[in-house]
Design a protein around this motif. Sequence first.
Motif, mmCIF file in Angstrom:
data_model
loop_
_atom_site.group_PDB
_atom_site.id
_atom_site.type_symbol
_atom_site.label_atom_id
_atom_site.label_comp_id
_atom_site.label_asym_id
_atom_site.label_seq_id
_atom_site.Cartn_x
_atom_site.Cartn_y
_atom_site.Cartn_z
ATOM 1 N N ALA A 202 70.615 -63.156 35.673
ATOM 2 C CA ALA A 202 69.976 -63.000 34.326
ATOM 3 C C ALA A 202 70.426 -61.974 33.647
ATOM 4 O O ALA A 202 70.572 -62.190 32.548
ATOM 5 N N MET A 203 70.421 -60.711 34.420
ATOM 6 C CA MET A 203 70.659 -59.608 33.900
ATOM 7 C C MET A 203 72.060 -59.463 32.997
ATOM 8 O O MET A 203 72.319 -58.983 31.970
ATOM 9 N N ALA B 149 72.097 -61.858 30.036
ATOM 10 C CA ALA B 149 71.437 -60.945 28.823
ATOM 11 C C ALA B 149 72.323 -59.940 28.336
ATOM 12 O O ALA B 149 72.379 -59.832 27.181
ATOM 13 N N GLY B 150 73.037 -59.270 29.209
ATOM 14 C CA GLY B 150 74.035 -58.366 28.875
ATOM 15 C C GLY B 150 75.001 -58.997 27.790
ATOM 16 O O GLY B 150 75.627 -58.579 26.752
ATOM 17 N N ASP B 151 75.648 -60.205 28.226
ATOM 18 C CA ASP B 151 76.605 -61.027 27.654
ATOM 19 C C ASP B 151 75.965 -61.332 26.189
ATOM 20 O O ASP B 151 76.828 -61.709 25.163
ATOM 21 N N LEU B 152 74.678 -61.760 26.061
ATOM 22 C CA LEU B 152 74.301 -62.182 25.110
ATOM 23 C C LEU B 152 73.931 -60.858 23.895
ATOM 24 O O LEU B 152 73.470 -61.257 22.816
ATOM 25 N N GLY B 153 74.272 -59.897 24.616
ATOM 26 C CA GLY B 153 73.792 -58.515 23.759
ATOM 27 C C GLY B 153 72.404 -58.396 23.568
ATOM 28 O O GLY B 153 71.852 -57.302 22.888
ATOM 29 N N LEU B 154 71.693 -58.793 24.558
ATOM 30 C CA LEU B 154 70.070 -58.441 24.493
ATOM 31 C C LEU B 154 69.913 -57.135 25.300
ATOM 32 O O LEU B 154 69.527 -57.200 26.600
ATOM 33 N N VAL C 9 66.359 -56.726 27.017
ATOM 34 C CA VAL C 9 66.018 -57.728 27.938
ATOM 35 C C VAL C 9 67.000 -57.179 29.218
ATOM 36 O O VAL C 9 66.428 -57.326 30.300
ATOM 37 N N GLN C 10 68.097 -56.869 29.002
ATOM 38 C CA GLN C 10 68.836 -56.484 30.221
ATOM 39 C C GLN C 10 68.207 -54.991 30.908
ATOM 40 O O GLN C 10 68.290 -55.352 32.185
ATOM 41 N N ASP C 11 67.862 -54.392 30.087
ATOM 42 C CA ASP C 11 67.371 -53.036 30.910
ATOM 43 C C ASP C 11 65.949 -53.349 31.677
ATOM 44 O O ASP C 11 65.913 -52.821 32.554
ATOM 45 N N ASP C 12 65.040 -54.228 30.953
ATOM 46 C CA ASP C 12 63.985 -54.701 31.865
ATOM 47 C C ASP C 12 64.265 -55.459 33.003
ATOM 48 O O ASP C 12 63.837 -55.222 34.119
ATOM 49 N N LEU C 13 65.115 -56.519 32.967
ATOM 50 C CA LEU C 13 65.771 -57.115 34.225
ATOM 51 C C LEU C 13 66.334 -56.094 35.121
ATOM 52 O O LEU C 13 66.334 -56.168 36.561
ATOM 53 N N LYS C 14 67.078 -55.208 34.750
ATOM 54 C CA LYS C 14 67.591 -54.062 35.598
ATOM 55 C C LYS C 14 66.697 -53.345 36.297
ATOM 56 O O LYS C 14 66.691 -53.134 37.583
ATOM 57 N N GLN C 15 65.368 -52.812 35.553
ATOM 58 C CA GLN C 15 64.392 -52.448 36.336
ATOM 59 C C GLN C 15 63.663 -53.238 37.472
ATOM 60 O O GLN C 15 63.508 -52.893 38.570
#
Length: 259
Positions: free
Chosen positions: A214-215, A218-223, A226-232
Amino acid sequence: MPTSQSSEPGDTRITISNICSVQGFKMMRFILDRMLGRMRSWLRLFGYDTIYAEEGEEDGTLFLRAKHEGRILLSRDKALVERCRRRGVRAVQIRSLDIVGQLTEVMIHLGVDPSPKMIRCTLCNDQIKRLNKDELEALREEGYDYIPVSPPDDREFWQCTGCGQVFWEGGHWENIRKTEELLRRRYMTAERLRHKLEHWIEHSEGHLESYRKAMEEAGDLGLRDVQDDLKQAVQAMEDATGWLMSALKRLKMEDSGEG
């Protein structure tokens, strides 16, 4: 209560080999430091060859005795346990202060069976033998007047082949049986905890893969937020899984010696 006899007529010695083969008794030998004095009698009662550090005995001597006699060292001294392990001697650090907690630790980590077995003298660690009626009467005539008078079919008696102490199941056995039951309940609780930890670890590892995927999405979508939150979330799950695995290791294996 084990009452196996030798095949030799008239010999009432309870042989350890019979106990091991018939009941699956896991043979272990222990040496205890002086901070674990109460464990000595209990481990002997459970049938284990258990010796105790002499007054003023140095740690180095304990290590050598454990190594040469093939004993497991039990100690509250973390440094001593670590030194023994580094030098190839099996050792377990006991953390509990109360006797039930200490027995729980060796039961969970080493597989100690908490069933009382009339194999060893709780006073001197020598083997004991079952007494017949004639032997009991002879002992009473010799001055063993503390032996209660009881019909032979009602109560069994044993005598240490070393120090001569006579044993029987007196009123204190009620407390012994209660302790055995408590230890068995604790073992079952530990087993349930082990299964829970294994289940949680399995599911955590499965969720981690989903979080990582999912992370990336989110990165591929430029979000980026969201990517940072998923990384956490991934980091938190990795940390949690690591702690769960550490807890499982401590539960399943011998004490790691860590603080």
